[in-house]
Design an enzyme around this catalytic site. Structure first.
Site, PDB file in Angstrom:
ATOM      1  N   GLU A 191      45.474  49.190  51.175  1.00  0.00           N
ATOM      2  CA  GLU A 191      45.069  49.011  49.856  1.00  0.00           C
ATOM      3  C   GLU A 191      43.214  48.862  49.976  1.00  0.00           C
ATOM      4  O   GLU A 191      43.713  47.329  50.466  1.00  0.00           O
ATOM      5  CB  GLU A 191      45.346  48.821  48.596  1.00  0.00           C
ATOM      6  CG  GLU A 191      46.874  50.077  48.187  1.00  0.00           C
ATOM      7  CD  GLU A 191      47.723  49.768  46.891  1.00  0.00           C
ATOM      8  OE1 GLU A 191      47.239  49.281  46.662  1.00  0.00           O
ATOM      9  OE2 GLU A 191      48.704  50.316  46.942  1.00  0.00           O
TER      10      GLU A 191
ATOM     11  N   CYS B 217      52.540  40.763  53.350  1.00  0.00           N
ATOM     12  CA  CYS B 217      52.289  39.459  53.738  1.00  0.00           C
ATOM     13  C   CYS B 217      53.712  38.349  54.179  1.00  0.00           C
ATOM     14  O   CYS B 217      54.153  38.613  53.132  1.00  0.00           O
ATOM     15  CB  CYS B 217      51.391  38.477  52.747  1.00  0.00           C
ATOM     16  SG  CYS B 217      50.716  37.357  53.225  1.00  0.00           S
TER      17      CYS B 217
ATOM     18  N   CYS C  93      43.191  41.454  41.430  1.00  0.00           N
ATOM     19  CA  CYS C  93      43.857  40.512  42.207  1.00  0.00           C
ATOM     20  C   CYS C  93      45.126  40.936  42.253  1.00  0.00           C
ATOM     21  O   CYS C  93      46.405  40.521  41.005  1.00  0.00           O
ATOM     22  CB  CYS C  93      43.323  38.847  41.663  1.00  0.00           C
ATOM     23  SG  CYS C  93      41.534  39.505  42.100  1.00  0.00           S
TER      24      CYS C  93
END
Ligand code: SAH
Ligand code: SF4
Length: 363
Positions: free
Chosen positions: A86, A106, A335
């Site tokens: 994204e 991640c 975020c």
């Protein structure tokens, strides 16, 4: 998309062509947003025909796009084998900031991050990283002015730890700064990292973009819990490496420290005091990010009063402290909310599920 100017130059030399053809191609692709080789009219017809046979300008595939009520836009991009990433564009007055992903998932696994909870599949290649900027820049109407630049800032703050994917990220940032490509200023390209010490030192040899450190805690005990990579690179080492980077930048560079605020976890005044002491004498700004909730997390966002209290304490100690406003949370673009779709090679999701099951059983 996946070649730097130097690599393109080598390619043209191997064809018996002049090296400067590389600059022409870079300008067509990145500056003017042209992906059709036959339209690159300052190349001879013969060369264009040869390039059409041998090459392609492959743009990543957008499979979904969403616009937030506040103007934030999110794209979901397919990078093959079911992996999705994204990216997010955040307009703010005259500025437009693009938040770019560097990995599918991640591996760092910070306790508060939805991307981390997805596990890790793979690093993105140069074309997949710079392709994000290409897509976003060319989503604007350029019919009146092909040279018009719409994106003013790039932050490497999407999915992934950019310094775990060093070479492609450094090359992509090189194209972002190149005046023949995107021509962004080094102060407007920001790399955000959880704090990989050797890579921060190495970065100083290749780049002088702005650095943002995801600190989130003022002592090792708490940071080990929130940002597990801290066990390998504790705060003292991290700050030393940041100083090394800043000194090499050769200008009066200010580092931004990000501090996510999680209710009753790291938002007490005692910790604000510790943070103020830790960063004393460090040329820096502090950016507070109120935690953005997501379904797999039991953390909570602190009340506005608690956020203000933390900010005002640091300000009273002389720090410049901003609070990041939450943008795009109605489209899950804020975020820490970027999840894409990750073929989790680390099997973290599975392991986390098992842990939960064991906990349930023991209850
Ligand atoms: N891996 C890099 C860059 C991507 S994360 C890094 O950690 O710096 C970008 C920022 O989003 C980081 O500062 C991170 O701490 C923050 N973030 C992650 N999860 C969040 C959440 N749930 N709420 C608010 N901010 C979050
Ligand atoms: Fe990775 Fe950054 Fe999320 Fe930590 S905050 S898991 S380093 S993307």
């Amino acid at each position: 998309m996946g070649l730097t100017k130097g690599e393109l130059g080598d390619y043209f030399l191997s064809l018996g062509e002049k090296e400067y053809r590389a600059t022409q191609i870079i300008k067509w692709v990145h500056q003017k947003g042209v992906s059709d080789i036959s339209k690159m009219t300052d190349l001879s017809l013969e060369l264009r025909e040869r390039l059409v046979k041998e090459c392609e300008v492959r743009v990543p595939e957008v499979i979904y796009q969403a616009d937030s009520m506040d103007g934030t836009r999110k794209w979901v991009i397919s990078v093959g084998e079911g992996d999705l990433i994204e990216m997010v564009l955040i307009p703010e007055g005259k500025r437009a900031t693009l938040c770019v992903s560097s990995q599918v998932g991640c591996a760092i696994d910070c306790s508060f991050c939805a991307t981390g909870k997805q596990g890790f599949s793979r690093n993105l290649s140069l074309d997949e990283i710079i392709g994000q900027l290409w897509i976003a820049e060319n989503s604007f109407d350029k019919s009146k002015d092909i040279y018009k630049r719409n994106i003013s800032n790039v932050v490497m703050m999407g999915m992934g730890e950019p310094l775990h994917n060093f070479e492609p990220v450094v090359k992509a940032m090189g194209l972002m700064l190149d005046s023949n490509a995107y021509g962004l200023s080094k102060r407007r390209v920001t790399l955000s990292t959880s704090g990989l010490v050797p890579q921060i030192k190495e970065l100083s040899k290749h780049s002088d973009v702005s650095l943002t450190i995801s600190l989130h805690a003022p002592n090792d005990e708490l940071r080990n819990e929130l940002v597990p990579v801290n066990k390998k690179y504790p705060i003292k080492e991290l700050l030393k490496s940041v100083r090394f980077y800043v000194d090499k930048c050769n200008d009066s560079r200010v580092t931004t420290f990000e501090y996510i605020l999680i209710d009753r976890v790291n938002d007490s005044l005692k910790l604000a005091r510790e943070l103020a002491d830790l960063l004393l004498d460090f040329p820096c700004k502090i950016n507070l990010i109120p935690f953005n909730p997501f379904s797999e997390s039991s953390y909570k966002r602190p009340s506005n009063n608690r956020v203000k209290r933390f900010q005002e304490f640091l300000q009273s100690k002389g720090y410049v402290v901003t609070i990041r406003s939450t943008r795009g949370d109605d489209i899950m673009a804020a975020c820490g909310q970027l999840v894409g779709k990750v073929n989790d090679k680390t099997r973290r999701k599975e392991r986390n599920k098992k842990k939960e099951l064991i906990q349930v059983k023991s209850i």
